[in-house]
Design an enzyme around this catalytic site. Structure first.
Site, PDB file in Angstrom:
ATOM      1  N   CYS A   1      14.363  66.997  56.326  1.00 53.31           N
ATOM      2  CA  CYS A   1      13.924  66.914  54.980  1.00 53.31           C
ATOM      3  C   CYS A   1      15.165  66.982  53.931  1.00 53.31           C
ATOM      4  O   CYS A   1      15.316  66.198  53.067  1.00 53.31           O
ATOM      5  CB  CYS A   1      12.618  67.780  54.638  1.00 53.31           C
ATOM      6  SG  CYS A   1      11.213  67.426  55.634  1.00 53.31           S
TER       7      CYS A   1
ATOM      8  N   HIS B   1       7.679  68.520  49.561  1.00 52.57           N
ATOM      9  CA  HIS B   1       7.089  69.088  50.799  1.00 52.57           C
ATOM     10  C   HIS B   1       5.594  69.277  50.574  1.00 52.57           C
ATOM     11  O   HIS B   1       5.185  69.627  49.613  1.00 52.57           O
ATOM     12  CB  HIS B   1       8.001  70.615  51.309  1.00 52.57           C
ATOM     13  CG  HIS B   1       8.916  70.264  52.072  1.00 52.57           C
ATOM     14  ND1 HIS B   1      10.161  70.754  52.017  1.00 52.57           N
ATOM     15  CD2 HIS B   1       8.835  69.967  53.402  1.00 52.57           C
ATOM     16  CE1 HIS B   1      10.719  70.670  53.110  1.00 52.57           C
ATOM     17  NE2 HIS B   1      10.146  70.042  53.773  1.00 52.57           N
TER      18      HIS B   1
ATOM     19  N   GLU C   1      10.856  69.956  45.625  1.00 63.05           N
ATOM     20  CA  GLU C   1      12.104  70.472  45.994  1.00 63.05           C
ATOM     21  C   GLU C   1      13.205  70.411  44.909  1.00 63.05           C
ATOM     22  O   GLU C   1      13.267  69.271  44.341  1.00 63.05           O
ATOM     23  CB  GLU C   1      12.714  69.990  47.414  1.00 63.05           C
ATOM     24  CG  GLU C   1      12.066  70.129  48.652  1.00 63.05           C
ATOM     25  CD  GLU C   1      11.809  71.790  48.955  1.00 63.05           C
ATOM     26  OE1 GLU C   1      12.506  72.530  48.476  1.00 63.05           O
ATOM     27  OE2 GLU C   1      10.917  71.924  49.733  1.00 63.05           O
TER      28      GLU C   1
END
Ligand code: PCA
Length: 206
Positions: A142, A166, A80
Protein backbone atom coordinates in the site's frame (compact mmCIF):
# COMPACT_ATOMS: atom_id res chain seq x y z
CA UNK A 1 -15.84 14.52 -18.17
CA UNK A 2 -12.84 14.32 -15.81
CA UNK A 3 -11.61 10.93 -14.67
CA UNK A 4 -10.94 9.54 -11.21
CA UNK A 5 -8.68 6.52 -11.10
CA UNK A 6 -9.70 4.30 -8.18
CA UNK A 7 -7.63 1.23 -7.36
CA UNK A 8 -8.13 -1.75 -5.08
CA UNK A 9 -5.90 -4.72 -4.36
CA UNK A 10 -6.25 -8.46 -4.87
CA UNK A 11 -6.33 -10.81 -1.81
CA UNK A 12 -2.99 -11.38 -0.04
CA UNK A 13 -1.36 -13.18 2.90
CA UNK A 14 -4.06 -14.58 5.21
CA UNK A 15 -6.81 -12.35 3.78
CA UNK A 16 -8.70 -14.58 1.29
CA UNK A 17 -10.89 -11.70 0.08
CA UNK A 18 -9.98 -8.04 -0.27
CA UNK A 19 -12.89 -5.62 0.25
CA UNK A 20 -11.01 -2.92 -1.69
CA UNK A 21 -11.35 -5.07 -4.81
CA UNK A 22 -15.10 -5.23 -4.29
CA UNK A 23 -15.35 -1.45 -3.75
CA UNK A 24 -13.37 -0.82 -6.93
CA UNK A 25 -15.68 -3.12 -8.88
CA UNK A 26 -18.83 -1.58 -7.39
CA UNK A 27 -17.84 2.03 -8.05
CA UNK A 28 -16.42 1.50 -11.54
CA UNK A 29 -18.21 3.77 -14.03
CA UNK A 30 -20.05 5.81 -11.36
CA UNK A 31 -20.30 9.52 -12.06
CA UNK A 32 -20.26 12.39 -9.57
CA UNK A 33 -19.61 16.14 -9.83
CA UNK A 34 -18.64 15.91 -13.49
CA UNK A 35 -16.12 13.14 -12.77
CA UNK A 36 -16.27 9.49 -13.81
CA UNK A 37 -14.71 6.73 -11.69
CA UNK A 38 -12.48 4.27 -13.50
CA UNK A 39 -11.48 1.33 -11.33
CA UNK A 40 -8.56 -1.04 -11.54
CA UNK A 41 -7.35 -3.85 -9.30
CA UNK A 42 -3.62 -4.04 -8.52
CA UNK A 43 -1.55 -7.16 -7.79
CA UNK A 44 0.13 -7.62 -4.39
CA UNK A 45 3.48 -7.85 -6.16
CA UNK A 46 6.38 -5.45 -5.54
CA UNK A 47 7.65 -5.85 -9.10
CA UNK A 48 4.35 -5.14 -10.76
CA UNK A 49 1.99 -3.01 -8.63
CA UNK A 50 3.67 0.40 -9.04
CA UNK A 51 4.32 -0.13 -12.74
CA UNK A 52 0.73 -1.18 -13.37
CA UNK A 53 -0.57 1.84 -11.50
CA UNK A 54 1.56 4.18 -13.63
CA UNK A 55 0.32 2.46 -16.79
CA UNK A 56 -3.28 2.97 -15.64
CA UNK A 57 -2.51 6.66 -15.04
CA UNK A 58 -1.04 7.00 -18.54
CA UNK A 59 -4.03 5.25 -20.09
CA UNK A 60 -6.77 7.12 -18.22
CA UNK A 61 -5.13 10.54 -17.65
CA UNK A 62 -7.06 11.04 -14.40
CA UNK A 63 -7.62 14.31 -12.53
CA UNK A 64 -7.62 12.44 -9.22
CA UNK A 65 -6.01 9.15 -8.13
CA UNK A 66 -7.27 7.35 -5.05
CA UNK A 67 -5.69 4.03 -4.16
CA UNK A 68 -7.37 1.79 -1.61
CA UNK A 69 -5.91 -0.94 0.57
CA UNK A 70 -7.06 -3.25 3.32
CA UNK A 71 -5.64 -2.63 6.79
CA UNK A 72 -6.88 -5.83 8.45
CA UNK A 73 -7.19 -5.08 12.17
CA UNK A 74 -7.80 -1.34 11.93
CA UNK A 75 -11.30 -0.40 13.10
CA UNK A 76 -11.61 2.87 11.14
CA UNK A 77 -11.22 4.25 7.63
CA UNK A 78 -7.76 5.81 7.60
CA UNK A 79 -6.71 8.27 4.90
CA UNK A 80 -2.91 8.09 4.85
CA UNK A 81 -0.84 11.24 5.37
CA UNK A 82 2.54 10.17 3.96
CA UNK A 83 4.28 7.53 1.86
CA UNK A 84 7.86 6.57 2.69
CA UNK A 85 10.59 5.57 0.25
CA UNK A 86 11.00 2.05 1.59
CA UNK A 87 9.83 -1.50 0.85
CA UNK A 88 9.57 -3.87 3.77
CA UNK A 89 7.26 -6.46 5.28
CA UNK A 90 6.23 -10.05 4.57
CA UNK A 91 6.45 -11.90 1.25
CA UNK A 92 4.21 -10.65 -1.55
CA UNK A 93 1.93 -12.86 -3.66
CA UNK A 94 4.86 -13.75 -5.90
CA UNK A 95 7.10 -14.90 -3.06
CA UNK A 96 9.31 -11.78 -3.02
CA UNK A 97 10.37 -10.62 0.46
CA UNK A 98 11.41 -6.97 0.66
CA UNK A 99 14.23 -5.98 2.99
CA UNK A 100 14.04 -2.24 3.66
CA UNK A 101 15.27 -1.14 0.21
CA UNK A 102 14.34 2.23 -1.29
CA UNK A 103 11.45 2.31 -3.77
CA UNK A 104 13.10 4.93 -6.02
CA UNK A 105 16.83 5.47 -5.46
CA UNK A 106 16.64 9.13 -6.49
CA UNK A 107 13.30 9.90 -4.79
CA UNK A 108 12.72 11.86 -1.56
CA UNK A 109 12.43 9.97 1.73
CA UNK A 110 8.75 10.78 2.08
CA UNK A 111 5.90 12.30 0.08
CA UNK A 112 2.69 13.74 1.51
CA UNK A 113 -0.76 12.83 0.24
CA UNK A 114 -2.33 15.56 -1.87
CA UNK A 115 -5.85 14.36 -1.10
CA UNK A 116 -7.90 16.57 1.24
CA UNK A 117 -7.40 14.10 4.09
CA UNK A 118 -8.71 16.43 6.82
CA UNK A 119 -11.89 17.18 4.91
CA UNK A 120 -12.40 13.49 4.07
CA UNK A 121 -11.94 12.45 7.71
CA UNK A 122 -14.30 15.17 8.97
CA UNK A 123 -16.96 14.30 6.40
CA UNK A 124 -16.77 10.58 7.19
CA UNK A 125 -17.10 11.15 10.93
CA UNK A 126 -19.94 13.60 10.24
CA UNK A 127 -21.74 10.86 8.32
CA UNK A 128 -21.14 8.39 11.19
CA UNK A 129 -18.38 6.47 9.42
CA UNK A 130 -15.52 6.31 11.97
CA UNK A 131 -12.36 7.73 10.42
CA UNK A 132 -9.01 9.21 11.36
CA UNK A 133 -5.86 10.26 9.57
CA UNK A 134 -3.09 7.66 9.70
CA UNK A 135 0.53 8.76 9.88
CA UNK A 136 1.89 5.50 8.49
CA UNK A 137 0.81 3.40 5.55
CA UNK A 138 3.41 0.81 6.60
CA UNK A 139 6.14 -0.26 4.18
CA UNK A 140 4.27 -2.99 2.28
CA UNK A 141 2.40 -2.76 -1.04
CA UNK A 142 0.00 0.00 0.00
CA UNK A 143 2.81 2.36 0.90
CA UNK A 144 4.60 1.26 -2.28
CA UNK A 145 1.78 2.24 -4.66
CA UNK A 146 1.11 5.44 -2.69
CA UNK A 147 4.76 6.40 -3.10
CA UNK A 148 4.70 5.55 -6.81
CA UNK A 149 1.72 7.77 -7.60
CA UNK A 150 2.91 10.68 -5.45
CA UNK A 151 6.42 10.53 -6.89
CA UNK A 152 4.99 10.40 -10.42
CA UNK A 153 3.10 13.69 -9.93
CA UNK A 154 5.86 15.25 -7.77
CA UNK A 155 8.42 14.70 -10.53
CA UNK A 156 6.15 16.28 -13.11
CA UNK A 157 5.31 19.18 -10.75
CA UNK A 158 1.71 18.25 -11.40
CA UNK A 159 -0.66 19.27 -8.59
CA UNK A 160 -3.26 16.60 -9.20
CA UNK A 161 -4.91 15.18 -6.11
CA UNK A 162 -3.56 11.74 -5.25
CA UNK A 163 -3.22 9.52 -2.24
CA UNK A 164 -4.18 6.44 -0.37
CA UNK A 165 -6.99 5.32 1.93
CA UNK A 166 -6.79 2.22 4.11
CA UNK A 167 -10.04 0.49 5.05
CA UNK A 168 -11.04 -2.07 7.70
CA UNK A 169 -12.07 -5.65 6.92
CA UNK A 170 -15.55 -6.44 5.63
CA UNK A 171 -17.78 -8.82 7.63
CA UNK A 172 -17.20 -11.51 4.97
CA UNK A 173 -13.45 -11.23 5.48
CA UNK A 174 -13.71 -11.10 9.28
CA UNK A 175 -15.69 -14.34 9.31
CA UNK A 176 -13.13 -16.08 7.10
CA UNK A 177 -10.09 -14.61 8.83
CA UNK A 178 -10.89 -14.77 12.53
CA UNK A 179 -10.59 -12.02 15.10
CA UNK A 180 -10.50 -8.66 13.29
CA UNK A 181 -12.90 -5.71 13.46
CA UNK A 182 -15.17 -5.35 10.44
CA UNK A 183 -17.68 -3.19 8.61
CA UNK A 184 -20.42 -4.17 6.20
CA UNK A 185 -19.27 -4.08 2.59
CA UNK A 186 -22.11 -1.66 1.94
CA UNK A 187 -20.80 0.83 4.51
CA UNK A 188 -17.25 0.48 3.23
CA UNK A 189 -18.39 1.32 -0.29
CA UNK A 190 -20.57 4.20 0.92
CA UNK A 191 -17.67 5.64 2.94
CA UNK A 192 -15.36 5.53 -0.07
CA UNK A 193 -18.05 7.05 -2.29
CA UNK A 194 -18.31 9.93 0.19
CA UNK A 195 -14.50 10.28 0.34
CA UNK A 196 -14.38 10.57 -3.43
CA UNK A 197 -17.18 13.11 -3.46
CA UNK A 198 -15.39 15.27 -0.87
CA UNK A 199 -12.20 15.04 -2.92
CA UNK A 200 -14.00 16.33 -6.02
CA UNK A 201 -15.64 19.11 -3.96
CA UNK A 202 -12.42 20.35 -2.35
CA UNK A 203 -10.22 22.73 -4.35
CA UNK A 204 -6.70 21.36 -4.88
CA UNK A 205 -3.33 23.11 -4.88
CA UNK A 206 -2.66 25.19 -7.96
N1 PCA B 1 -3.26 -4.00 1.92
C1 PCA B 1 -1.83 -4.21 2.00
C2 PCA B 1 -1.41 -4.56 0.59
C3 PCA B 1 -2.66 -4.88 -0.14
C4 PCA B 1 -3.75 -4.41 0.71
O1 PCA B 1 -4.96 -4.36 0.40
C5 PCA B 1 -1.08 -3.08 2.66
O2 PCA B 1 -1.65 -2.44 3.58
O3 PCA B 1 0.08 -2.82 2.35
Amino acid sequence: MKKILLTGFEPFLDFPVNPTMQIAEELDGEKMNNHEIISRVLPVDFQKAGKELLTHIEETNPEIVIALGLAGGRPKITPERIAINCNDGPVDNRGHKPDGERICSEGPDGLFSTLPIKEITAALNGASFPAEISNSAGAYLCNNVMYHVLYHFHRKKDHKKAGFIHIPASHELAIKHGNIPSWSQQDLTAAIRLSIQITTDTPGET
